[in-house]
Design a protein around this motif. Structure first.
Motif, PDB file in Angstrom:
ATOM      1  N   ILE A 137      22.841  42.227  47.460  1.00  0.00           N
ATOM      2  CA  ILE A 137      23.059  42.445  46.035  1.00  0.00           C
ATOM      3  C   ILE A 137      22.511  41.234  45.287  1.00  0.00           C
ATOM      4  O   ILE A 137      22.971  40.104  45.487  1.00  0.00           O
ATOM      5  CB  ILE A 137      24.554  42.645  45.719  1.00  0.00           C
ATOM      6  CG1 ILE A 137      25.190  43.651  46.684  1.00  0.00           C
ATOM      7  CG2 ILE A 137      24.726  43.110  44.284  1.00  0.00           C
ATOM      8  CD1 ILE A 137      26.688  43.812  46.512  1.00  0.00           C
ATOM      9  N   GLY A 138      21.535  41.458  44.452  1.00  0.00           N
ATOM     10  CA  GLY A 138      20.822  40.363  43.813  1.00  0.00           C
ATOM     11  C   GLY A 138      21.418  39.903  42.506  1.00  0.00           C
ATOM     12  O   GLY A 138      22.564  40.198  42.161  1.00  0.00           O
TER      13      GLY A 138
ATOM     14  N   GLN B 227      32.669  43.563  41.634  1.00  0.00           N
ATOM     15  CA  GLN B 227      33.313  44.876  41.679  1.00  0.00           C
ATOM     16  C   GLN B 227      32.734  45.739  42.796  1.00  0.00           C
ATOM     17  O   GLN B 227      33.477  46.407  43.534  1.00  0.00           O
ATOM     18  CB  GLN B 227      33.154  45.576  40.332  1.00  0.00           C
ATOM     19  CG  GLN B 227      33.931  44.925  39.197  1.00  0.00           C
ATOM     20  CD  GLN B 227      33.643  45.567  37.859  1.00  0.00           C
ATOM     21  OE1 GLN B 227      32.728  46.391  37.726  1.00  0.00           O
ATOM     22  NE2 GLN B 227      34.412  45.212  36.848  1.00  0.00           N
ATOM     23  N   LEU B 228      31.427  45.728  42.920  1.00  0.00           N
ATOM     24  CA  LEU B 228      30.783  46.503  43.978  1.00  0.00           C
ATOM     25  C   LEU B 228      31.175  45.973  45.351  1.00  0.00           C
ATOM     26  O   LEU B 228      31.469  46.742  46.280  1.00  0.00           O
ATOM     27  CB  LEU B 228      29.272  46.459  43.793  1.00  0.00           C
ATOM     28  CG  LEU B 228      28.415  47.144  44.861  1.00  0.00           C
ATOM     29  CD1 LEU B 228      28.787  48.607  45.014  1.00  0.00           C
ATOM     30  CD2 LEU B 228      26.925  46.998  44.516  1.00  0.00           C
ATOM     31  N   THR B 229      31.215  44.664  45.507  1.00  0.00           N
ATOM     32  CA  THR B 229      31.540  44.058  46.796  1.00  0.00           C
ATOM     33  C   THR B 229      32.974  44.364  47.207  1.00  0.00           C
ATOM     34  O   THR B 229      33.253  44.635  48.383  1.00  0.00           O
ATOM     35  CB  THR B 229      31.318  42.537  46.732  1.00  0.00           C
ATOM     36  OG1 THR B 229      29.940  42.283  46.430  1.00  0.00           O
ATOM     37  CG2 THR B 229      31.661  41.870  48.051  1.00  0.00           C
ATOM     38  N   ARG B 230      33.894  44.322  46.272  1.00  0.00           N
ATOM     39  CA  ARG B 230      35.286  44.680  46.594  1.00  0.00           C
ATOM     40  C   ARG B 230      35.356  46.069  47.213  1.00  0.00           C
ATOM     41  O   ARG B 230      36.057  46.288  48.207  1.00  0.00           O
ATOM     42  CB  ARG B 230      36.148  44.640  45.328  1.00  0.00           C
ATOM     43  CG  ARG B 230      36.463  43.276  44.789  1.00  0.00           C
ATOM     44  CD  ARG B 230      37.510  43.404  43.704  1.00  0.00           C
ATOM     45  NE  ARG B 230      37.733  42.165  42.973  1.00  0.00           N
ATOM     46  CZ  ARG B 230      38.772  41.956  42.180  1.00  0.00           C
ATOM     47  NH1 ARG B 230      39.677  42.899  42.014  1.00  0.00           N
ATOM     48  NH2 ARG B 230      38.918  40.803  41.545  1.00  0.00           N
TER      49      ARG B 230
ATOM     50  N   ARG C 252      37.500  34.394  40.983  1.00  0.00           N
ATOM     51  CA  ARG C 252      38.281  35.629  40.912  1.00  0.00           C
ATOM     52  C   ARG C 252      38.064  36.471  42.156  1.00  0.00           C
ATOM     53  O   ARG C 252      39.022  37.016  42.739  1.00  0.00           O
ATOM     54  CB  ARG C 252      37.887  36.415  39.660  1.00  0.00           C
ATOM     55  CG  ARG C 252      38.602  37.758  39.541  1.00  0.00           C
ATOM     56  CD  ARG C 252      38.357  38.452  38.208  1.00  0.00           C
ATOM     57  NE  ARG C 252      36.951  38.381  37.848  1.00  0.00           N
ATOM     58  CZ  ARG C 252      36.510  37.791  36.733  1.00  0.00           C
ATOM     59  NH1 ARG C 252      37.353  37.218  35.895  1.00  0.00           N
ATOM     60  NH2 ARG C 252      35.216  37.783  36.456  1.00  0.00           N
ATOM     61  N   PHE C 253      36.814  36.589  42.610  1.00  0.00           N
ATOM     62  CA  PHE C 253      36.553  37.364  43.821  1.00  0.00           C
ATOM     63  C   PHE C 253      37.241  36.741  45.034  1.00  0.00           C
ATOM     64  O   PHE C 253      37.841  37.454  45.851  1.00  0.00           O
ATOM     65  CB  PHE C 253      35.048  37.463  44.079  1.00  0.00           C
ATOM     66  CG  PHE C 253      34.731  38.047  45.429  1.00  0.00           C
ATOM     67  CD1 PHE C 253      34.870  39.400  45.661  1.00  0.00           C
ATOM     68  CD2 PHE C 253      34.334  37.228  46.483  1.00  0.00           C
ATOM     69  CE1 PHE C 253      34.618  39.940  46.915  1.00  0.00           C
ATOM     70  CE2 PHE C 253      34.071  37.760  47.737  1.00  0.00           C
ATOM     71  CZ  PHE C 253      34.211  39.123  47.953  1.00  0.00           C
ATOM     72  N   CYS C 254      37.157  35.419  45.174  1.00  0.00           N
ATOM     73  CA  CYS C 254      37.734  34.757  46.343  1.00  0.00           C
ATOM     74  C   CYS C 254      39.256  34.878  46.358  1.00  0.00           C
ATOM     75  O   CYS C 254      39.870  34.999  47.433  1.00  0.00           O
ATOM     76  CB  CYS C 254      37.303  33.297  46.391  1.00  0.00           C
ATOM     77  SG  CYS C 254      35.549  33.080  46.800  1.00  0.00           S
ATOM     78  N   ARG C 255      39.885  34.852  45.190  1.00  0.00           N
ATOM     79  CA  ARG C 255      41.336  35.073  45.142  1.00  0.00           C
ATOM     80  C   ARG C 255      41.678  36.487  45.603  1.00  0.00           C
ATOM     81  O   ARG C 255      42.651  36.699  46.341  1.00  0.00           O
ATOM     82  CB  ARG C 255      41.853  34.831  43.720  1.00  0.00           C
ATOM     83  CG  ARG C 255      41.849  33.366  43.304  1.00  0.00           C
ATOM     84  CD  ARG C 255      42.163  33.224  41.814  1.00  0.00           C
ATOM     85  NE  ARG C 255      42.084  31.845  41.390  1.00  0.00           N
ATOM     86  CZ  ARG C 255      43.112  31.012  41.357  1.00  0.00           C
ATOM     87  NH1 ARG C 255      44.309  31.430  41.725  1.00  0.00           N
ATOM     88  NH2 ARG C 255      42.966  29.762  40.957  1.00  0.00           N
TER      89      ARG C 255
END
Length: 418
Positions: free
Chosen positions: A27-28, A43-46, A105-108
């Motif tokens: 994902i770039g 959002q996509l990765t989650r 936010r993603f890492c949390r």
């Protein structure tokens, strides 16, 4: 081609259907400093992790820095209870690429998601890049000092070879034009010693082996830098592709990986003028090594907005205005045709001409000068060949850097800042 307006995470459903059988999804980002790209990528990765069982995220960052984040998000011994502590310790310029509120936010979220799963089922966070020679060397010392003091000699030999050049590793590159100055033999010994442990032991041994691979990659990279041209770029992207392969092997059969990197690394170089310059990238290499059906490449683009970038290499980051994309560019065409936000799933017999013909596609690095828009910052691209899907944001805003340690300098990458 399928076009889906984006307004909620569920609008990624057509893209998720497209990548369902992929082993790797890359994902770039069209810049290293846009909130919208980072947020949508998060959002996509989650969903890829939670719904399709992806095993890890590998980013265009240094292994030692990202390993601290990995220990935090997986709850490993010695890991910080708050991933933000690990992110705020990033010291290599440009720190804002990963030390920002969006990655925090993603890492949390990832730490909370992992906490509900057994140790063997947790998703990791790793660095792919090649720059951290001294940090990786120190990590090897720390590991061998505890686990196998007898192997310290190989690490000390490599350290002594690089030591005369201090932190200015580019001086090693210049000196290596003379065969007697090269550290290849010492690095090969170091790789052999740490590889023995990586085969037999667990995550700590694998991290030590990867740090030794970084030292080897950095040695090649700094030698290539002094000659200019595309060689150093290729050394770097081949190292990142090799690291991705090692991660897939380390996580085991059936493992699946997500890559976060700039479009210039993710989008297949063969669909751009990079190929004419003799350059490869991780998107191309993954398709060649794993097969096109096993790899999904997702690009990003935007028409105008604001971005975090620096006016010169090594200077402080600032919010800059990204002007409307120039006439005749891919971004100008999408501005005319697409809703404000959309995901384009490429492929099929009904591709429009603008998706298959070469069009200029904007690429903004960590160094940016909006006045160059009239002649620079664009890569001629055949969109449908470069990516499997494309996420469009008509207007973007700057991301939000975290407070960070004083940045350590680094030689400029080729091409600049990506």
């Amino acid at each position: 081609m399928l076009v889906q307006r984006l307004g909620a995470p569920s609008d990624f459903d057509p893209l998720l259907a497209r990548v369902r059988d992929a082993r790797v999804v890359m994902i770039g980002e069209a810049t290293h400093g846009s909130y919208d790209y980072y947020r949508l990528r998060e959002q996509l990765t989650r969903r890829l992790i939670a719904e399709q069982g992806f095993s890890f995220v590998a980013v265009e960052g240094d292994w030692p820095d990202c390993d601290r984040v990995n220990r935090s998000v997986t709850g490993a011994p010695g890991g910080a209870a708050d991933p933000r502590v690990a992110l705020e310790s990033f010291a290599r310029w440009p720190t804002w690429m990963w030390a920002n509120a969006e990655v925090d936010r993603f890492c949390r979220w990832l730490r909370a998601w992992n906490a509900e799963r057994p140790e063997g089922g947790r998703a990791g966070f790793h660095g792919l890049d090649v720059y951290s020679l001294w940090e990786s060397m120190q990590a090897i010392f720390d590991y061998l000092g505890e686990e196998d003091p007898r192997s310290l000699e190989a690490a000390q030999d490599a350290y002594r070879c690089f030591e005369p050049y201090g932190r200015r590793v580019e001086e090693y590159g210049a000196a290596s034009r003379f065969v007697s100055a090269r550290c290849e033999e010492e690095v090969v010994r170091l790789l052999a010693r740490t590889r023995e442990h990586a085969v037999a032991d667990g995550p700590a041994a694998f991290a030590a082996w990867q740090n030794a691979q970084v030292v080897a990659g950095a040695e090649r990279y700094y030698r290539a830098m002094v000659h200019g041209g595309p060689e150093s770029w290729n050394v770097r992207d081949i190292h990142m592709a090799d690291t991705l392969d090692r991660l897939l092997e380390h996580y085991g059969p059936g493992s699946r990986g997500i890559v976060w990197a700039h479009n210039t690394h993710v989008g297949d170089a063969r669909a751009t003028d990079m190929a004419d310059g003799g350059m490869v990238n991780i998107g191309q290499l993954a398709r060649e090594r794993l097969g096109s059906d096993a790899v999904a490449l997702v690009g990003f683009g935007g028409y105008r907005g604001t971005v975090i970038a620096a006016p010169r290499w090594g200077s402080p980051a600032e919010v800059m205005v990204v002007p409307p994309a120039r006439e005749g560019s891919l971004e100008r065409r999408l501005h005319e045709l697409m809703p404000e936000r959309a995901v384009l799933v490429l492929g099929g017999p009904d591709q429009p001409e603008w998706a298959t013909a070469p069009l200029d596609h904007r690429a903004i690095g960590v160094v940016y000068d909006p006045s160059f828009e009239s002649w620079g910052n664009y890569v001629p691209t055949r969109l449908a060949d470069r990516y499997d899907a494309f996420i469009w944001c008509d207007e973007t805003t700057a991301l939000h850097p975290l407070p960070a340690l004083p940045a350590v300098g680094e030689m400029e990458t080729y091409p600049a800042g990506v």
